[in-house]
Design a protein around this motif. Structure first.
Motif, mmCIF file in Angstrom:
data_model
loop_
_atom_site.group_PDB
_atom_site.id
_atom_site.type_symbol
_atom_site.label_atom_id
_atom_site.label_comp_id
_atom_site.label_asym_id
_atom_site.label_seq_id
_atom_site.Cartn_x
_atom_site.Cartn_y
_atom_site.Cartn_z
ATOM 1 N N LYS A 300 -35.473 -26.391 -51.449
ATOM 2 C CA LYS A 300 -34.971 -25.267 -50.653
ATOM 3 C C LYS A 300 -35.422 -25.385 -49.194
ATOM 4 O O LYS A 300 -36.596 -25.642 -48.920
ATOM 5 C CB LYS A 300 -35.476 -23.945 -51.254
ATOM 6 N N LEU A 301 -34.497 -25.177 -48.277
ATOM 7 C CA LEU A 301 -34.822 -25.177 -46.853
ATOM 8 C C LEU A 301 -35.683 -23.959 -46.534
ATOM 9 O O LEU A 301 -35.302 -22.836 -46.846
ATOM 10 C CB LEU A 301 -33.531 -25.141 -46.028
ATOM 11 N N PRO A 302 -36.844 -24.143 -45.938
ATOM 12 C CA PRO A 302 -37.715 -22.990 -45.694
ATOM 13 C C PRO A 302 -37.179 -22.088 -44.581
ATOM 14 O O PRO A 302 -36.790 -22.585 -43.509
ATOM 15 C CB PRO A 302 -39.046 -23.633 -45.274
ATOM 16 N N PRO A 303 -37.151 -20.771 -44.808
ATOM 17 C CA PRO A 303 -36.760 -19.840 -43.744
ATOM 18 C C PRO A 303 -37.937 -19.640 -42.784
ATOM 19 O O PRO A 303 -39.065 -20.058 -43.067
ATOM 20 C CB PRO A 303 -36.454 -18.554 -44.509
ATOM 21 N N PHE A 304 -37.682 -19.002 -41.661
ATOM 22 C CA PHE A 304 -38.758 -18.717 -40.724
ATOM 23 C C PHE A 304 -39.620 -17.566 -41.239
ATOM 24 O O PHE A 304 -39.104 -16.561 -41.729
ATOM 25 C CB PHE A 304 -38.210 -18.364 -39.341
ATOM 26 N N THR A 305 -40.925 -17.745 -41.130
ATOM 27 C CA THR A 305 -41.895 -16.720 -41.507
ATOM 28 C C THR A 305 -42.699 -16.340 -40.284
ATOM 29 O O THR A 305 -43.129 -17.210 -39.523
ATOM 30 C CB THR A 305 -42.853 -17.255 -42.593
ATOM 31 N N GLN A 306 -42.893 -15.047 -40.078
ATOM 32 C CA GLN A 306 -43.710 -14.580 -38.952
ATOM 33 C C GLN A 306 -45.186 -14.788 -39.280
ATOM 34 O O GLN A 306 -45.684 -14.342 -40.313
ATOM 35 C CB GLN A 306 -43.452 -13.090 -38.693
ATOM 36 N N SER A 307 -45.882 -15.499 -38.408
ATOM 37 C CA SER A 307 -47.319 -15.718 -38.563
ATOM 38 C C SER A 307 -47.977 -15.446 -37.220
ATOM 39 O O SER A 307 -47.891 -16.264 -36.305
ATOM 40 C CB SER A 307 -47.595 -17.158 -39.016
ATOM 41 N N GLY A 308 -48.610 -14.283 -37.101
ATOM 42 C CA GLY A 308 -49.116 -13.868 -35.796
ATOM 43 C C GLY A 308 -47.953 -13.636 -34.866
ATOM 44 O O GLY A 308 -47.015 -12.895 -35.195
ATOM 45 N N CYS A 310 -46.056 -16.186 -33.942
ATOM 46 C CA CYS A 310 -45.266 -17.407 -34.107
ATOM 47 C C CYS A 310 -44.280 -17.279 -35.264
ATOM 48 O O CYS A 310 -44.476 -16.478 -36.178
ATOM 49 C CB CYS A 310 -46.185 -18.608 -34.359
ATOM 50 N N LEU A 311 -43.219 -18.093 -35.205
ATOM 51 C CA LEU A 311 -42.283 -18.237 -36.310
ATOM 52 C C LEU A 311 -42.451 -19.637 -36.864
ATOM 53 O O LEU A 311 -42.414 -20.622 -36.115
ATOM 54 C CB LEU A 311 -40.843 -18.024 -35.824
ATOM 55 N N VAL A 312 -42.636 -19.742 -38.183
ATOM 56 C CA VAL A 312 -42.915 -21.027 -38.817
ATOM 57 C C VAL A 312 -41.974 -21.226 -39.996
ATOM 58 O O VAL A 312 -41.856 -20.352 -40.856
ATOM 59 C CB VAL A 312 -44.383 -21.100 -39.314
ATOM 60 N N ALA A 313 -41.308 -22.387 -40.041
ATOM 61 C CA ALA A 313 -40.413 -22.708 -41.155
ATOM 62 C C ALA A 313 -41.170 -23.575 -42.152
ATOM 63 O O ALA A 313 -41.106 -24.799 -42.113
ATOM 64 C CB ALA A 313 -39.172 -23.432 -40.635
ATOM 65 N N CYS A 314 -41.923 -22.911 -43.046
ATOM 66 C CA CYS A 314 -42.742 -23.641 -44.015
ATOM 67 C C CYS A 314 -42.969 -22.764 -45.244
ATOM 68 O O CYS A 314 -43.378 -21.603 -45.116
ATOM 69 C CB CYS A 314 -44.075 -24.031 -43.375
ATOM 70 N N HIS A 315 -42.708 -23.328 -46.430
ATOM 71 C CA HIS A 315 -42.906 -22.570 -47.672
ATOM 72 C C HIS A 315 -44.378 -22.225 -47.881
ATOM 73 O O HIS A 315 -44.698 -21.151 -48.411
ATOM 74 C CB HIS A 315 -42.387 -23.380 -48.867
ATOM 75 N N MET A 316 -45.260 -23.120 -47.489
ATOM 76 C CA MET A 316 -46.689 -22.869 -47.665
ATOM 77 C C MET A 316 -47.127 -21.657 -46.842
ATOM 78 O O MET A 316 -47.871 -20.793 -47.323
ATOM 79 C CB MET A 316 -47.494 -24.100 -47.240
ATOM 80 N N VAL A 317 -46.649 -21.567 -45.612
ATOM 81 C CA VAL A 317 -46.978 -20.421 -44.755
ATOM 82 C C VAL A 317 -46.356 -19.152 -45.316
ATOM 83 O O VAL A 317 -46.980 -18.090 -45.326
ATOM 84 C CB VAL A 317 -46.497 -20.670 -43.306
ATOM 85 N N ASP A 319 -45.743 -18.493 -48.443
ATOM 86 C CA ASP A 319 -46.530 -18.087 -49.609
ATOM 87 C C ASP A 319 -47.814 -17.382 -49.184
ATOM 88 O O ASP A 319 -48.209 -16.373 -49.771
ATOM 89 C CB ASP A 319 -46.876 -19.302 -50.470
ATOM 90 N N SER A 320 -48.468 -17.913 -48.160
ATOM 91 C CA SER A 320 -49.736 -17.318 -47.719
ATOM 92 C C SER A 320 -49.520 -15.953 -47.085
ATOM 93 O O SER A 320 -50.375 -15.078 -47.174
ATOM 94 C CB SER A 320 -50.441 -18.244 -46.724
#
Length: 334
Positions: A300-308, A310-317, A319-320
């Protein structure tokens, strides 16, 4: 409204074997006077992004989806005449090699005067006066003499300064600088970057700096985009990404810096190479090289996740970020 807004941009190159996507779903904004860095390995799509912003793609390359809005106008849909009034005038571009930019058979003065007269109703004497002022701004010694010289008579550092002066001739709102110091030695690189930074600040010009040099990005830009295989995989404030990179690829770029290695030992490196555009892996395109790869990364292509900030396209981020919330919801259900 942002000065520049790129939405879901997709660029394809039509080959005999089929269409190849060089950019995929690229979105970001640029404010007036803001300095934005674009980083990644060779082949990540950085230069294609710069060319596509001003619709300077050569066939068979073309924008296949999305839009590039400059002050609300979609540059990809403008008529050629209207686009020419913006390209080189409101948005200028500085290329990697000044000898590819400058005409070898015309003097510097003639090239600068022609550039001015192509966009403004102005006399030759007034154009020469503006050209001389710009050369002085970029700290060219004996500026008046340089107007009558040809590109081959100047050093690499001087040629790059002249290219920057041409970029500033028409008081642009945005400068796109594609690896502007690659062909220069280290001491000249620092001078050129300091010069560009000062000129952008003085003239309130927005800068898109395309480079592979994280050191330069950390010193010059306010925000940055990290690209991999034609897609943005992390974006946010430069200091936040440099100090606490979230995506494994960005972490790998940071760890590969010479100062991150122990003296006397081999430099750190990201294993493997970037995939060819004709064979992008399913799911996250970085998954064959990632040490944290999970099963979902290959599907699956990772969607963008807000981290602080920043926007990060990573499944690991993802999940966290979502893990604690999911645990909370499960405990409430119980």
């Amino acid at each position: 409204m942002p000065l520049l807004e790129v939405n879901n941009l997709e660029v394809c190159f039509g080959l005999r074997s089929g269409a190849v996507k060089a950019l995929r779903d690229v979105s970001f904004t640029l404010e007036r006077g803001e300095r934005l860095g674009v980083v990644g390995e060779s082949g990540a799509g950085k230069s294609v992004l710069g060319f596509s912003i001003i619709n300077l793609l050569s066939r068979p390359g073309h924008i296949s989806a999305g839009n590039v809005n400059f002050e609300g106008k979609d540059l990809a849909s403008l008529a050629p005449e209207e686009l020419r009034s913006i390209r080189g005038n409101r948005i200028s571009m500085i290329f990697q090699d000044p000898m590819m930019t400058l005409n070898p058979v015309l003097t510097i003065g003639v090239q600068m005067v022609e550039c001015l007269q192509a966009h403004r109703q102005i006399s030759t004497s007034d154009a020469k006066r503006i050209a001389l002022k710009r050369l002085q701004q970029v700290q060219i010694p004996s500026a008046e003499k340089r107007l009558d010289q040809y590109p081959h008579e100047l050093s690499g550092g001087m040629r790059q300064r002249i290219v920057i002066a041409i970029g500033l001739l028409l008081d642009p709102d945005i400068i796109i600088a594609d690896e502007p110091t690659t062909a220069l030695d280290v001491t000249i690189q620092a001078e050129i970057m300091d010069l560009m930074l000062n000129l952008c600040e003085q003239n309130n010009v927005a800068l898109i700096l395309i480079t592979h040099d994280l050191g330069v990005v950390s010193q010059v830009t306010q925000r940055m985009l990290v690209m991999y295989a034609g897609r943005i995989i992390e974006q946010g404030p430069t200091k936040e990404i440099i100090n606490d990179a979230q995506h494994p690829y960005t972490q790998g770029l940071m760890n590969a810096l010479p100062q991150m290695a122990i003296p006397g030992q081999k430099l750190n490196q990201i294993k493997g190479t970037m995939p060819p555009l004709q064979n992008i892996p399913t799911g996250c395109s970085f998954n064959p090289r990632c040490e944290y790869v999970m099963d979902i990364c290959t599907k699956k292509l990772p969607p963008f996740t807000q981290s602080g900030n920043c926007l990060v396209a990573c499944h690991m981020v993802a999940d966290s970020q979502h893990g604690p919330q999911q645990e909370k919801l499960r405990s409430e259900e119980v």
